[in-house]
Design an enzyme around this catalytic site. Structure first.
Site, PDB file in Angstrom:
ATOM      1  N   LYS A 193       0.849  -1.205   0.000  1.00  0.00           N
ATOM      2  CA  LYS A 193       0.000   0.000   0.000  1.00  0.00           C
ATOM      3  C   LYS A 193       0.878   1.247   0.000  1.00  0.00           C
ATOM      4  O   LYS A 193       0.655   2.179  -0.769  1.00  0.00           O
ATOM      5  CB  LYS A 193      -0.913  -0.001   1.247  1.00  0.00           C
ATOM      6  N   ASP A 249     -11.025   3.074   3.522  1.00  0.00           N
ATOM      7  CA  ASP A 249     -11.403   1.660   3.330  1.00  0.00           C
ATOM      8  C   ASP A 249     -12.920   1.539   3.140  1.00  0.00           C
ATOM      9  O   ASP A 249     -13.409   0.541   2.620  1.00  0.00           O
ATOM     10  CB  ASP A 249     -11.016   0.838   4.576  1.00  0.00           C
ATOM     11  N   GLN A 266      -4.272  -1.659   9.809  1.00  0.00           N
ATOM     12  CA  GLN A 266      -4.134  -3.004   9.253  1.00  0.00           C
ATOM     13  C   GLN A 266      -4.669  -4.041  10.245  1.00  0.00           C
ATOM     14  O   GLN A 266      -4.280  -4.053  11.405  1.00  0.00           O
ATOM     15  CB  GLN A 266      -2.648  -3.271   8.920  1.00  0.00           C
TER      16      GLN A 266
END
Ligand code: NAD
Length: 302
Positions: free
Chosen positions: A54, A121, A98
């Site tokens: 990412k 997200d 995460q």
């Protein structure tokens, strides 16, 4: 082979180029770049490799990127304070935590502490609600479903009035993609059916699909005879079915298989995504798109 291959690896490159160009334009005009922070707790190797990818992608498209690694024994209050710090930081437009988090931390509490306007997200209940309402309310569609929809659009598949069948009802793929496909607008306006473990006759539903989206996590679940000739088949499944030695690196790598019997299905479908190289590369790509969008919302140019 009859089916056209829809390759996430190619579409990713197109989109990342577009993002890079837009970031440079915004920087020239507004002197700001999107800022993305990833918070990693502990040193789980799989989590490290996801976060690294990412951050690498964010760097490639010209974002400000921060990888904030915290010790495994960080307390919940300290983690919440860290999120609060990034919530208040105007140079940060996207905050990712995460998962999984260690057991002593309430994952839900942490995710819900992220400012919904930085939740790139798209998993915060506020963003789930915005997605459900649809139209101009939607800020950050969750990344894998957004990637699926983008692939369908870029492959030139007609969605308006199409019969879409989604296999799987998870909160991260099945439910959101079904919701997105039934909204009015680009790449949607479809008639949607969701099938799942409680469905009586999976095959009959799948056979009706002009667009079949499969996210079950069961290798080769969808048989070729379940596919309507000419249908668009999007295989989201990523199943580890063994190991092999990589020709490139000489190291052991997982053998991945989708939820659709690809070899047989490609002779019947009109278009199909492979596994790997299909939906997989789209998730991080759409994360970049959401982070850019977040800055654009802030600047009032979205
Ligand atoms: P999940 O386990 O949370 O949900 C699977 C869903 O499929 C469930 O709703 C279940 O009802 C349904 N299902 C399972 N077996 C079934 C069966 N035999 N018949 C009918 N329905 C069945 O999984 P998920 O998180 O939605 O992920 C699904 C798959 O997609 C996994 O293989 C996962 O690895 C993959 N995935 C890929 C990406 C990506 O490529 N970027 C992202 C997310 C998930």
């Amino acid at each position: 082979m009859t089916a056209k291959l829809i390759l996430g690896t190619e579409i990713r490159e197109e989109i990342l180029e577009e993002i890079t160009r837009e970031v440079a334009e915004i920087k020239a005009k507004h002197n700001q770049v999107p800022g993305l922070v990833t918070i990693l707790v502990g040193e789980n190797p799989a989590s490290i490799s996801y976060v690294t990818l990412k951050i690498k992608t964010a760097h490639r498209v010209g974002f400000k990127e921060i990888q904030d690694t915290q010790p495994l024994d960080i307390g919940e209050a300290d983690l919440l304070a860290l999120i609060d710090k990034y919530n208040k930081d105007d140079s940060i437009h996207g905050i990712l935590v995460q998962l999984p988090l260690p057991k002593h931390i309430d994952e839900k509490k942490v995710l819900n502490a992220i400012n919904p306007d930085k939740d790139v997200d798209g998993f915060h209940p506020v963003n789930v609600g915005r997605l459900m309402i649809g139209g101009g309310e939607v800020k950050f569609p969750p990344c894998t479903p957004a990637g699926i929809q983008e692939m369908i659009v870029r492959a030139g598949v007609e969605t308006k009035g199409a019969e879409v069948v989604v296999v799987g009802r998870s909160n991260i793929v099945g439910k959101p993609i079904a919701n997105m496909m039934l909204q009015k607008g680009r790449g949607a306006n479809s008639t949607v059916t969701i099938v799942h473990t409680g469905t009586k006759d999976l095959a009959t539903h799948c056979k009706r699909a002009d667009i079949l989206i499969v996210a079950a996590g069961v290798p080769d679940l969808v048989k070729p005879e379940w596919i309507k000739p000419g249908a668009c088949v999007i295989d989201v499944g990523v199943n580890r079915v063994g190991e092999k030695v990589s020709e490139k690196t000489g190291k052991k790598v997982a053998i991945l298989k989708g939820d659709v019997d690809f070899e047989a299905a490609k002779e019947i479908a009109g278009s199909i995504t492979p596994v790997p190289g299909g939906v997989g590369p789209m998730t991080i790509t759409m994360l970049m798109k959401n982070t850019l969008k977040s800055l654009k919302f802030r600047l009032g140019i979205a």
